[in-house]
Design an enzyme around this catalytic site. Structure first.
Site, mmCIF file in Angstrom:
data_model
loop_
_atom_site.group_PDB
_atom_site.id
_atom_site.type_symbol
_atom_site.label_atom_id
_atom_site.label_comp_id
_atom_site.label_asym_id
_atom_site.label_seq_id
_atom_site.Cartn_x
_atom_site.Cartn_y
_atom_site.Cartn_z
ATOM 1 N N SER A 119 -57.395 27.258 -45.000
ATOM 2 C CA SER A 119 -58.527 26.848 -44.364
ATOM 3 C C SER A 119 -59.188 25.942 -45.455
ATOM 4 O O SER A 119 -59.044 25.711 -46.631
ATOM 5 C CB SER A 119 -59.360 28.151 -44.244
ATOM 6 O OG SER A 119 -60.723 27.410 -44.007
ATOM 7 N N TYR A 143 -64.030 34.613 -47.239
ATOM 8 C CA TYR A 143 -62.980 34.236 -46.621
ATOM 9 C C TYR A 143 -62.310 33.016 -47.288
ATOM 10 O O TYR A 143 -60.997 33.060 -47.221
ATOM 11 C CB TYR A 143 -63.655 33.723 -45.325
ATOM 12 C CG TYR A 143 -62.664 32.877 -44.339
ATOM 13 C CD1 TYR A 143 -61.820 33.626 -43.736
ATOM 14 C CD2 TYR A 143 -62.785 31.565 -44.249
ATOM 15 C CE1 TYR A 143 -60.653 32.983 -43.046
ATOM 16 C CE2 TYR A 143 -61.987 30.927 -43.584
ATOM 17 C CZ TYR A 143 -60.990 31.577 -42.969
ATOM 18 O OH TYR A 143 -59.801 30.913 -42.227
ATOM 19 N N LYS A 147 -58.213 32.794 -48.612
ATOM 20 C CA LYS A 147 -57.345 31.896 -48.290
ATOM 21 C C LYS A 147 -56.731 31.044 -49.270
ATOM 22 O O LYS A 147 -55.515 30.689 -49.545
ATOM 23 C CB LYS A 147 -57.941 30.920 -47.115
ATOM 24 C CG LYS A 147 -58.073 31.499 -46.009
ATOM 25 C CD LYS A 147 -56.983 31.851 -45.364
ATOM 26 C CE LYS A 147 -57.034 32.651 -43.809
ATOM 27 N NZ LYS A 147 -55.795 33.012 -43.357
HETATM 28 C C1 WQD Z 1 -69.598 23.536 -37.160
HETATM 29 C C2 WQD Z 1 -70.826 22.933 -37.349
HETATM 30 C C3 WQD Z 1 -72.645 24.280 -37.895
HETATM 31 C C4 WQD Z 1 -73.289 26.458 -34.485
HETATM 32 C C5 WQD Z 1 -66.190 27.454 -40.090
HETATM 33 C C6 WQD Z 1 -65.216 28.005 -41.251
HETATM 34 C C7 WQD Z 1 -64.110 27.199 -41.560
HETATM 35 C C8 WQD Z 1 -62.975 27.121 -40.216
HETATM 36 C C9 WQD Z 1 -63.763 26.644 -38.936
HETATM 37 C C10 WQD Z 1 -61.612 28.639 -40.151
HETATM 38 C C11 WQD Z 1 -71.648 23.361 -38.840
HETATM 39 C C12 WQD Z 1 -73.186 23.578 -36.546
HETATM 40 C C13 WQD Z 1 -72.901 25.689 -35.142
HETATM 41 C C14 WQD Z 1 -74.533 26.397 -33.735
HETATM 42 C C15 WQD Z 1 -74.782 24.432 -35.063
HETATM 43 N N1 WQD Z 1 -62.727 28.457 -39.809
HETATM 44 N N2 WQD Z 1 -73.371 24.411 -35.880
HETATM 45 N N3 WQD Z 1 -75.280 25.209 -34.122
HETATM 46 O O1 WQD Z 1 -68.951 26.493 -40.196
HETATM 47 O O2 WQD Z 1 -68.043 24.185 -40.016
HETATM 48 O O3 WQD Z 1 -66.516 26.152 -40.266
HETATM 49 O O4 WQD Z 1 -65.180 27.415 -38.915
HETATM 50 O O5 WQD Z 1 -60.871 28.591 -40.885
HETATM 51 O O6 WQD Z 1 -63.350 27.618 -42.446
HETATM 52 O O7 WQD Z 1 -66.093 27.959 -42.378
HETATM 53 O O8 WQD Z 1 -67.841 25.992 -38.412
HETATM 54 O O9 WQD Z 1 -67.995 25.875 -35.608
HETATM 55 O O10 WQD Z 1 -69.525 27.482 -37.386
HETATM 56 O O11 WQD Z 1 -69.958 25.148 -37.159
HETATM 57 O O12 WQD Z 1 -75.424 23.334 -35.410
HETATM 58 O O13 WQD Z 1 -74.939 27.245 -33.037
HETATM 59 O O14 WQD Z 1 -71.697 23.023 -36.221
HETATM 60 O O15 WQD Z 1 -73.837 24.308 -38.796
HETATM 61 O O16 WQD Z 1 -72.388 21.978 -39.214
HETATM 62 P P1 WQD Z 1 -67.968 25.520 -39.821
HETATM 63 P P2 WQD Z 1 -68.762 26.198 -37.107
#
Ligand code: WQD
Length: 324
Positions: A119, A143, A147
């Site tokens: 990841s 997490y 990984k």
């Molecule tokens: C994406 C962006 C949020 C929800 C995580 C893991 C990563 C991978 C993917 C597995 C961020 C923003 C989110 C909302 C928002 N997983 N957001 N409003 O945190 O980038 O990555 O998932 O391997 O390892 O860390 O993904 O989809 O949660 O967020 O503004 O309601 O969307 O702050 O910038 P993230 P996400």
């Protein structure tokens, strides 16, 4: 080739199962079915097993023998960052313990090829515009730590008994390669936005004051069908004589902001999307985008689908999921 896919009944795993099956490989799935669904894997046999349990090695050895397995693609793991902060022991037990059992069973059975789901969370919160595989890995949650340890474990097995492994660091995976294989968990941005729209709520944007062009956080969104094809490229590349690398970023190399994702959702759905910009979410890096030169040069793989494809395929699958 005969391939055992752990976590093959899940969102990403089922895409790989379908691609492998379509090209004529034999596939057997090992999944605890905690999130996975048997309906996703077609005719592939399913061994129901929690890899972190004592009986897992026996179950895997039996599956390797029965299906004459040549290679493993290992998805099965817990994958929620927030949950990992709340329940670290569970993440170490499931993700690291499960991988340890798998590697032991592979060694015992002489199954010497592995593609491991790593990841971008292994990078932590980098301060570079794009991240390269040879840059620092300082994961900021359990997490991501599990990984990174998983990558070390595959490498140690290479040294100890000659395992050939490819560790794929996924960026932000979304979309659906087939409408029946959409992401049914509402844990990441795209499905969270869809649910908000379904419920008549304004989508929340975490942070509007990041040092990015529009102030919202930037990520590298990769289509799950592209990600799935990267697994086949990695699997096929395992036999190359002189492999220089065993870890690859899987992204597009292009960042999109949260507000750009919301624009794409508005475009695709035709619905009014009115962003509700709030405080930053704790632990979020401002920007996380892949340098994708290594996977392009070593494996000949590049993503072919962009944000519009990601959102439109996810929306189509969301309708199917809603109708179920
Ligand atoms: C994406 C962006 C949020 C929800 C995580 C893991 C990563 C991978 C993917 C597995 C961020 C923003 C989110 C909302 C928002 N997983 N957001 N409003 O945190 O980038 O990555 O998932 O391997 O390892 O860390 O993904 O989809 O949660 O967020 O503004 O309601 O969307 O702050 O910038 P993230 P996400």
């Amino acid at each position: 080739m005969s391939v055992l896919v752990t976590g093959g009944a899940g969102y990403i795993g089922s895409h790989v199962v379908r691609l492998l099956t379509e090209r004529g490989d034999r596939v057997v799935v090992a999944d605890d079915l905690s999130n996975g669904r048997v309906a996703r894997v077609g005719d592939a046999p399913v061994v129901q097993v929690d890899l972190a349990t004592d009986g897992a090695r026996d179950a895997l050895r039996a599956a390797f023998a029965e299906h004459d397995v040549d290679a493993v693609v290992h998805f099965a793991a817990r994958k929620q960052v927030g949950e990992s902060v709340q329940q670290p022991a569970r993440y170490w037990s499931q993700n690291v313990g499960g991988t340890a059992n798998l590697l032991q069973a592979m060694e015992d059975a002489g199954v010497g090829r592995l593609v491991f789901s790593s990841s971008a969370a292994t990078y932590g919160a980098p301060d570079t515009p794009v991240v390269r595989e040879d840059g620092p890995c300082e994961p900021i949650n359990p997490y991501g730590q599990t990984k990174l340890v998983g990558e070390w474990m595959t490498r140690a097995a290479g040294v100890a008994w000659g395992l050939r492994a490819a560790n794929l660091r996924y960026f932000n995976v979304a979309g659906a390669g087939w409408p029946d294989l959409g992401d049914t968990a509402v844990l990441n941005l795209v499905p969270i936005v869809f649910r908000a729209l379904d419920e008549g709520r304004r989508p929340v944007v975490f942070g509007g004051d990041y040092p990015t062009p529009d102030g919202s956080a930037v990520r590298d969104y990769v289509h799950v069908a592209d990600l799935a094809s990267a697994h086949l490229a990695a699997l096929d590349g395992l036999d190359a004589d002189e492999r220089a690398h065993d870890v690859f970023n899987v992204g597009t190399g292009t960042g999109s902001s949260v507000l750009q994702v919301l624009d794409a959702v508005r475009e695709v759905t035709g619905l009014p999307v009115d962003p509700d910009v709030r405080e930053r979410r704790a632990g979020d890096p401002p920007s996380l985008v892949a340098d994708v030169s290594r996977i392009r040069e070593d494996l000949g793989w590049t993503a072919s689908r962009g944000l519009a494809d990601i959102v439109s395929s996810a929306w189509e699958a969301w309708q199917v999921g809603r109708a179920r």
